[in-house]
Design a protein around this motif. Structure first.
Motif, mmCIF file in Angstrom:
data_model
loop_
_atom_site.group_PDB
_atom_site.id
_atom_site.type_symbol
_atom_site.label_atom_id
_atom_site.label_comp_id
_atom_site.label_asym_id
_atom_site.label_seq_id
_atom_site.Cartn_x
_atom_site.Cartn_y
_atom_site.Cartn_z
ATOM 1 N N SER A 119 0.881 -1.182 0.000
ATOM 2 C CA SER A 119 0.000 0.000 0.000
ATOM 3 C C SER A 119 0.913 1.226 0.000
ATOM 4 O O SER A 119 1.320 1.721 1.060
ATOM 5 N N ILE A 120 1.218 1.704 -1.180
ATOM 6 C CA ILE A 120 2.290 2.684 -1.332
ATOM 7 C C ILE A 120 1.959 4.030 -0.691
ATOM 8 O O ILE A 120 2.832 4.710 -0.162
ATOM 9 N N THR A 121 0.683 4.445 -0.712
ATOM 10 C CA THR A 121 0.324 5.715 -0.071
ATOM 11 C C THR A 121 0.469 5.626 1.455
ATOM 12 O O THR A 121 0.871 6.598 2.094
ATOM 13 N N LYS A 122 0.166 4.460 2.013
ATOM 14 C CA LYS A 122 0.310 4.281 3.459
ATOM 15 C C LYS A 122 1.790 4.297 3.862
ATOM 16 O O LYS A 122 2.145 4.824 4.919
ATOM 17 N N VAL A 123 2.633 3.732 3.013
ATOM 18 C CA VAL A 123 4.068 3.784 3.278
ATOM 19 C C VAL A 123 4.547 5.236 3.199
ATOM 20 O O VAL A 123 5.359 5.686 4.006
ATOM 21 N N GLY A 124 4.003 5.979 2.223
ATOM 22 C CA GLY A 124 4.347 7.392 2.099
ATOM 23 C C GLY A 124 3.973 8.181 3.332
ATOM 24 O O GLY A 124 4.743 9.023 3.812
ATOM 25 N N GLN A 125 2.795 7.913 3.884
ATOM 26 C CA GLN A 125 2.364 8.607 5.099
ATOM 27 C C GLN A 125 3.226 8.198 6.283
ATOM 28 O O GLN A 125 3.642 9.041 7.088
ATOM 29 N N GLU A 126 3.516 6.910 6.400
ATOM 30 C CA GLU A 126 4.339 6.414 7.504
ATOM 31 C C GLU A 126 5.722 7.054 7.490
ATOM 32 O O GLU A 126 6.321 7.313 8.537
ATOM 33 N N SER A 127 6.233 7.324 6.300
ATOM 34 C CA SER A 127 7.572 7.900 6.169
ATOM 35 C C SER A 127 7.612 9.386 6.518
ATOM 36 O O SER A 127 8.687 9.953 6.722
ATOM 37 N N GLY A 128 6.418 10.032 6.541
ATOM 38 C CA GLY A 128 6.366 11.470 6.785
ATOM 39 C C GLY A 128 6.429 12.288 5.511
ATOM 40 O O GLY A 128 6.519 13.517 5.551
#
Length: 237
Positions: free
Chosen positions: A129-138
């Motif tokens: 889930s690439i958008t969730k990874v993006g959010q997790e990364s800040g």
């Protein structure tokens, strides 16, 4: 009746790595290598880098080779959201994916040349889930549209991920974009402009971005219209 095309018809993204993973990949990255990796990324057109440890809750398919994660964004050209619905919009969007895909593998090969192992994930890859990874990364925060909203381009970008063997990356611990959730609850522009009510119904199957190239949730978003900083200033005032 003519065949109805989808975005997948214009994409044939394969592993384009030209460099093999090293047999004994480095597990610690030095400062100079990280600087050079980011500089090369910016040269390729990447807008911003973030780093995080991959959360296995975001896994949808094959497990990555590594958990240490480089996350980055590319700007989506304006023409991709200005085209009328149909095949032309799909072709333009497919080209954006292909360009982003090329950058992901070029950067991955560059990192491999330096002796680190990589597992590249292009923006159209559904195994995470690439958008969730993006959010997790800040890198940004997921808006009501389901898109990642960033300070660089609002919703108008593609996200790339490269899993790497180096474990001492400068992992992000704080997300400065959390205020976006509260803003989106007061805005609803994307919800009101969604052609097929996919956002209101929270039904991804009703989204026609992949079948007709719809980008209403992007073009109607204040983050794209006036920019991140102006939205934040108005909301915080």
């Amino acid at each position: 009746m003519d065949k109805l095309h989808t975005l997948a018809d214009y994409l044939s993204i394969e592993n384009e790595s030209k460099i093999e993973n090293p047999k004994n990949p480095k597990i610690e990255i030095n400062k100079q290598d990280l600087i050079e990796i980011e500089e090369y990324g910016y040269y390729l057109g990447i807008s911003e880098f973030k780093y995080t440890r991959f959360d296995m809750r975001f896994l949808n398919g094959e497990e990555p080779l590594y958990r240490n994660t480089i996350v980055f964004s590319f700007e989506m050209r304006k023409e991709a959201i200005e085209s009328e619905l149909g095949d032309e919009a799909l072709r333009i969007n497919a080209n954006v994916y292909k360009e982003a895909d090329c950058v992901v593998f070029l950067l991955s090969d560059f990192i491999r040349k330096k002796g680190y192992g990589t597992d590249p994930v292009h923006p159209f890859d559904a195994r995470i889930s690439i958008t969730k990874v993006g959010q997790e990364s800040g890198l940004g925060y997921i808006g009501k549209s389901g898109l990642l909203l960033t300070s660089a381009h609002g919703p108008r970008q593609k996200i790339g991920v490269i899993f790497v063997s180096a474990s001492n990356l400068p992992f992000n611990k704080v997300n400065e974009h959390e205020w976006i959730k509260e803003f989106c609850d007061t805005c609803n522009n994307c919800l009101n402009h969604c052609v097929n009510d996919a956002i209101f119904l929270k039904d991804k199957d009703k989204c026609i971005a992949g079948s007709l190239g719809c980008t209403e949730c992007i073009s109607s978003c204040p983050f794209d219209k006036i920019g991140y900083q102006k939205v934040k200033e108005k909301f915080m005032s």
